[in-house]
Design an enzyme around this catalytic site. Structure first.
Site, short mmCIF file in Angstrom:
data_model
loop_
_atom_site.label_atom_id
_atom_site.label_comp_id
_atom_site.label_asym_id
_atom_site.label_seq_id
_atom_site.Cartn_x
_atom_site.Cartn_y
_atom_site.Cartn_z
N ARG A 197 158.37 54.44 13.17
CA ARG A 197 159.29 54.49 14.32
C ARG A 197 160.25 53.30 14.30
NH1 ARG A 197 156.71 55.52 19.90
NH2 ARG A 197 155.17 54.09 19.06
N ARG A 208 145.30 51.14 19.65
CA ARG A 208 145.85 51.95 20.75
C ARG A 208 145.25 53.35 20.75
NH1 ARG A 208 151.77 51.59 19.17
NH2 ARG A 208 152.06 53.24 20.69
N LYS A 223 155.66 62.00 23.16
CA LYS A 223 155.92 62.09 24.61
C LYS A 223 157.33 61.62 24.95
CE LYS A 223 152.62 59.21 25.62
NZ LYS A 223 152.16 58.89 24.26
N ARG A 279 147.26 56.67 32.66
CA ARG A 279 146.46 56.39 31.46
C ARG A 279 144.99 56.23 31.80
NH1 ARG A 279 150.85 55.16 28.11
NH2 ARG A 279 150.28 53.75 26.46
N ARG A 305 158.85 48.21 17.08
CA ARG A 305 158.06 47.69 18.20
C ARG A 305 156.94 46.79 17.68
NH1 ARG A 305 156.78 52.83 22.05
NH2 ARG A 305 154.71 51.89 22.01
P1 AP5 Z 1 157.60 59.01 20.42
O1 AP5 Z 1 158.32 60.12 21.08
O2 AP5 Z 1 158.16 57.62 20.54
O3 AP5 Z 1 156.05 59.06 20.84
P2 AP5 Z 1 155.30 58.61 22.16
O4 AP5 Z 1 154.21 59.59 22.41
O5 AP5 Z 1 156.28 58.35 23.27
O6 AP5 Z 1 154.67 57.27 21.62
P3 AP5 Z 1 154.39 55.85 22.22
O7 AP5 Z 1 153.82 55.03 21.09
O8 AP5 Z 1 155.59 55.29 22.93
O9 AP5 Z 1 153.27 56.15 23.24
P4 AP5 Z 1 152.29 55.17 23.77
O10 AP5 Z 1 151.68 56.02 24.82
O11 AP5 Z 1 151.36 54.51 22.86
O12 AP5 Z 1 153.22 53.93 24.22
P5 AP5 Z 1 153.89 53.54 25.57
O13 AP5 Z 1 155.27 53.12 25.28
O14 AP5 Z 1 153.64 54.54 26.63
O15 AP5 Z 1 157.44 59.40 18.87
C1 AP5 Z 1 156.81 58.51 17.96
C2 AP5 Z 1 157.58 58.54 16.61
O16 AP5 Z 1 157.44 59.83 16.02
C3 AP5 Z 1 159.10 58.31 16.74
O17 AP5 Z 1 159.54 57.59 15.62
C4 AP5 Z 1 159.70 59.72 16.77
O18 AP5 Z 1 161.00 59.74 16.23
C5 AP5 Z 1 158.72 60.49 15.89
N1 AP5 Z 1 158.51 61.87 16.37
C6 AP5 Z 1 158.48 62.30 17.66
N2 AP5 Z 1 158.25 63.64 17.70
C7 AP5 Z 1 158.10 64.02 16.40
C8 AP5 Z 1 157.84 65.28 15.77
N3 AP5 Z 1 157.65 66.39 16.50
N4 AP5 Z 1 157.76 65.30 14.42
C9 AP5 Z 1 157.93 64.19 13.68
N5 AP5 Z 1 158.19 62.97 14.22
C10 AP5 Z 1 158.27 62.88 15.55
O19 AP5 Z 1 153.00 52.27 25.96
C11 AP5 Z 1 153.08 51.07 25.22
C12 AP5 Z 1 152.12 50.03 25.83
O20 AP5 Z 1 152.50 49.78 27.20
C13 AP5 Z 1 150.66 50.45 25.92
O21 AP5 Z 1 149.95 50.17 24.72
C14 AP5 Z 1 150.18 49.58 27.08
O22 AP5 Z 1 150.01 48.24 26.68
C15 AP5 Z 1 151.36 49.63 28.03
N6 AP5 Z 1 151.32 50.76 28.97
C16 AP5 Z 1 152.23 51.78 29.05
N7 AP5 Z 1 151.90 52.64 30.02
C17 AP5 Z 1 150.76 52.17 30.56
C18 AP5 Z 1 149.91 52.64 31.60
N8 AP5 Z 1 150.17 53.78 32.26
N9 AP5 Z 1 148.80 51.90 31.89
C19 AP5 Z 1 148.52 50.76 31.25
N10 AP5 Z 1 149.28 50.25 30.25
C20 AP5 Z 1 150.38 50.95 29.91
#
Ligand code: AP5
Length: 203
Positions: free
Chosen positions: A122, A161, A10, A83, A150
């Site tokens: 990552r 997660r 994402k 979420r 991270r």
């Molecule tokens: P990346 O693009 O970083 O993936 P992502 O989907 O953004 O992953 P996240 O882990 O950031 O999502 P998440 O939803 O768990 O975490 P968030 O930060 O929102 O890609 C991942 C890796 O793969 C990278 O190394 C990239 O280079 C690689 N990659 C990407 N595309 C690729 C491809 N096509 N092929 C190969 N490799 C690829 O949330 C973190 C925490 O914050 C949550 O656990 C929670 O505690 C809190 N939080 C955030 N939002 C909320 C909410 N709305 N409500 C409640 N708590 C929340």
């Protein structure tokens, strides 16, 4: 809006979309990590939840998104939000009050077996915020020593997660079911981006 499991890509695709369409990138995960790094009241409230991979309470996240929308003078791409069903309903109200509408809701689909290795590999450049992957999006050799991992990208937390995603976010996907654009996220980042643009152009 970009929906998808942890590490489905994402953030990677949101950054490309923001760049391509000159949009603001609203990432609740990034905003929450920044709050923790800043060490303020919000950061101290949510730090442990982030470390453990648990969701932050809805009202705190909705407030963050509200602030980001107020500051965003033009279009935006939102990633990592909503979420939960309550967040989705809160967002509907927020948009309606501002006479804003979503152009697209994109769900990035990737097999769960791939998500764990995407997370654990990552690495983030603290100087630029750029996200790399040791294997799939390798960083230039000279910056490797400064890259950070991270706290929530250990295998145990990633598994937690993913379980939370399956429990909570199915209802969100259902909420947007009628307008959801599903994208196969298993290709390279460039291939996935091409697919998204293609689907957006056909809407
Ligand atoms: P990346 O693009 O970083 O993936 P992502 O989907 O953004 O992953 P996240 O882990 O950031 O999502 P998440 O939803 O768990 O975490 P968030 O930060 O929102 O890609 C991942 C890796 O793969 C990278 O190394 C990239 O280079 C690689 N990659 C990407 N595309 C690729 C491809 N096509 N092929 C190969 N490799 C690829 O949330 C973190 C925490 O914050 C949550 O656990 C929670 O505690 C809190 N939080 C955030 N939002 C909320 C909410 N709305 N409500 C409640 N708590 C929340």
């Amino acid at each position: 809006m970009l929906l998808g499991a942890p590490a489905s890509g994402k953030g990677t695709q949101a950054a490309r979309l923001a760049d391509h369409f000159d949009l603001e990138h609203i990432s609740t995960g990034a905003m929450l990590r920044q709050a923790v790094a800043d060490g303020g009241e919000l950061g101290s409230l949510v730090g442990q939840l982030l470390k453990d991979g648990q969701l932050v309470p809805d009202h705190l996240v909705v407030e963050l998104v509200l602030d980001a929308l107020e500051q965003s003078g033009h279009g935006f791409v939102v990633d990592g939000f909503p979420r939960t069903l309550r967040q989705a309903e809160g967002f509907d109200v927020m948009l309606a009050q501002r006479a804003l509408a979503l152009d697209a809701v994109i769900l990035i689909e990737v097999a769960h077996s791939v998500l764990v290795s995407r997370s654990t590999g990552r690495r983030i450049d603290p100087d630029t915020g750029h996200v790399y992957h040791l294997q799939f999006a390798p960083p230039p050799a000279e910056i490797v020593p400064r890259l950070e991992q991270r706290d929530d990208d250990s295998e145990a937390v990633v598994v937690e997660r993913l379980a939370i995603y399956q429990r909570q976010t199915a209802a969100v996907i259902d909420h947007y079911r009628e307008r959801l654009v599903a994208i196969d996220g298993s290709g390279t980042p460039a291939q996935v981006f091409t697919q998204i643009l293609d689907r957006l152009n056909r809407q």
